[in-house]
Design a protein around this motif. Structure first.
Motif, PDB file in Angstrom:
ATOM      1  N   HIS A  99       0.868  -1.182   0.000  1.00  0.00           N
ATOM      2  CA  HIS A  99       0.000   0.000   0.000  1.00  0.00           C
ATOM      3  C   HIS A  99       0.902   1.229   0.000  1.00  0.00           C
ATOM      4  N   ARG A 102      -2.731   4.275  -1.863  1.00  0.00           N
ATOM      5  CA  ARG A 102      -3.468   3.372  -2.758  1.00  0.00           C
ATOM      6  C   ARG A 102      -2.990   1.930  -2.576  1.00  0.00           C
ATOM      7  N   THR A 154      -1.604  -1.377  -3.898  1.00  0.00           N
ATOM      8  CA  THR A 154      -0.664  -1.440  -5.024  1.00  0.00           C
ATOM      9  C   THR A 154      -0.118  -2.848  -5.173  1.00  0.00           C
ATOM     10  N   ARG A 211       3.220  -4.623  -6.920  1.00  0.00           N
ATOM     11  CA  ARG A 211       4.512  -4.357  -7.556  1.00  0.00           C
ATOM     12  C   ARG A 211       4.923  -5.580  -8.367  1.00  0.00           C
ATOM     13  N   PHE A 244       4.243   3.731 -13.065  1.00  0.00           N
ATOM     14  CA  PHE A 244       2.966   3.538 -12.381  1.00  0.00           C
ATOM     15  C   PHE A 244       1.837   3.332 -13.383  1.00  0.00           C
ATOM     16  N   TRP A 272      -6.765  -0.954  -8.553  1.00  0.00           N
ATOM     17  CA  TRP A 272      -5.501  -1.005  -7.825  1.00  0.00           C
ATOM     18  C   TRP A 272      -4.378  -0.399  -8.670  1.00  0.00           C
ATOM     19  N   ASN A 273      -3.414   0.217  -8.008  1.00  0.00           N
ATOM     20  CA  ASN A 273      -2.224   0.674  -8.707  1.00  0.00           C
ATOM     21  C   ASN A 273      -1.313  -0.510  -9.029  1.00  0.00           C
TER      22      ASN A 273
END
Length: 448
Positions: free
Chosen positions: A82, A86, A88, A90, A325, A343-344
């Motif tokens: 997070h 947001r 996230t 990875r 991003f 979600w990012n």
């Protein structure tokens, strides 16, 4: 006050806040779990979401590479976290990154953190979408065509040669190269991209612009709180200084009929295009081994194959930006996990280089690895210093030309010694050497 009253007071003072904090953490965990898409049978990626609201942003900002390496060792090539307010995911690894980069406009769309969008502005190329992005990129690419680059080469060579002469003539046993190189690259960018002439800016004025640019970059990734002395406030103030100077230069250009300096800079080319098509020029959109004694040009530079390999190997080990991003346009499946809609998604450049099977002895500096052709298809996403797909860096060819010219001029002008040995690199948010690279330069005549 009686004993029971003291106990009650202690409970209210210490226990109640602790219980409220634990309740907040539990609610945060429930929120993070419930945000998965129930229509998708796949689980969320492994990982932790950190503290309520703050997530793991503070750890990432403070620890940077150490934090990211720990996450990779613990959770692998895909994990949830997070960041910047947001939820996230990875992502790293050539195949995973390929899926994200080639899914632009279909699976994902660009979405930088709020602080980046605010400082760079909604009209910046990196913040545009779909047709707007395609059109703006096509316009900007005119300033980075091969013909345009050919005109830039003599100017770059002039600036680099003059800078190296100053370094060789500098008094003292060493020079801090990193701040000097930043100033050189900024000066080249201001001349080539915006048409600033050396006589137009005093050393103090030039230094003010350099410092403003550094301040803006330093505060790109900050909490989206615009109050005095906050990172966002400082970043916006620095951006406004740069914008004011660019607007001043545009007004001066519009008053002239012919370009100065005998060549058309990138700003002049963009102005001609927008004026010819009746478009409005937008500030935020703009911001964003042969004989070495020959005069350099594009043909000569294109023959410098091994120099190109040295630059590629440098970019492999220390890519200029750590990643990009995106936001999931719909719930997508990736390597056995779901990434919920909204979600990012951060794709990691530095980690993808680190884990690429394409490269052996990854910690070794070995330009020869790029002499042989790379495999096609997904393996090409093992090396992505400028990103990839529809949103690969618009100025990557300009960057390669600039780096080649700097390397050639450095190699044929002098010898040098890094006084602290190989540098330790950090990211914040761009890659930089922690010691500023103290270096001793020696001219080939033997004069320091």
């Amino acid at each position: 006050m009686g004993f029971s009253a003291l106990v009650a007071s202690a409970l209210c003072t210490f226990l109640l806040p602790l219980l409220l904090f634990l309740a907040a953490v539990k609610l945060w965990d429930l929120y993070c779990v419930s945000s998965r898409d129930p229509s998708c049978p796949l689980p969320l990626p492994p990982g932790t979401m950190g503290l309520p609201f703050f997530g793991e942003t503070l750890q990432m900002v403070l620890q940077r590479r150490k934090f990211l390496q720990m996450k990779r060792r613990k959770y692998g090539f895909i994990y949830k976290t997070h960041l910047f307010g947001r939820p996230t995911v990875r992502v790293m690894g050539a195949e995973n990154v390929r899926h994200i980069l080639l899914g632009e406009h279909r699976l994902v769309s660009v979405q930088w953190p709020a602080s980046v969008r605010t400082i760079l502005g909604s009209g910046c190329l990196s913040n545009l979408h779909n047709g707007q992005h395609k059109h703006r990129k096509k316009v900007i690419m005119r300033a980075f065509s091969r013909d345009a680059l050919q005109h830039y080469v003599p100017v770059i060579q002039e600036e680099v040669s003059a800078c190296l002469a100053r370094w060789l003539g500098a008094a003292g046993p060493c020079l801090l190269v990193y701040p000097e190189v930043k100033r050189l690259m900024f000066r080249i960018a201001m001349r080539i991209l915006l048409g600033f002439q050396p006589r137009q800016a005093s050393p103090d004025g030039e230094q003010q612009l350099v410092e403003a640019f550094e301040e803006m970059i330093r505060n790109l990734f900050s909490l989206p709180i615009d109050v005095p002395f906050s990172g966002l406030y400082r970043g916006l103030r620095a951006r406004n200084i740069i914008h004011a100077k660019i607007e001043e230069n545009i007004r001066a250009k519009m008053a002239r009929k012919e370009p100065e300096g005998g060549y058309k800079d990138a700003l002049q080319l963009l102005m001609e295009h927008t004026q010819g098509n009746g478009e409005q020029l937008n500030m935020q959109g703009l911001l964003c081994s042969p004989n070495q004694e020959k005069q350099l040009d594009m043909e000569v530079l294109e023959q410098l194959k091994y120099t190109g390999c040295v630059i590629k190997e440098t970019l492999r080990l220390s890519p200029p930006v750590p990643g990009g991003f995106r936001i999931a346009l719909k719930t997508l499946e990736l390597n056995g996990y779901q990434i919920p809609k909204g979600w990012n998604v951060i794709y990691s450049i530095c980690d993808t280089h680190d884990v690429a099977d394409l490269f052996t002895n990854k910690d070794e500096f070995n330009p020869d690895r790029f002499m042989s052709p790379s495999p096609e298809d997904s393996s090409r996403f093992s090396f992505i210093p400028f990103g990839g797909g529809l949103r690969s860096c618009v100025g990557k060819e300009f960057a390669k030309v600039l780096l080649k010219i700097f390397t050639v001029e450095l190699a044929r002008s002098c010898d040098w010694q890094l006084l602290n040995g190989p540098p330790t690199m950090k990211t914040g948010p761009i890659v930089y050497p922690v010691d500023n690279l103290p270096t001793k330069f020696i001219g080939f005549s033997g004069q320091i």
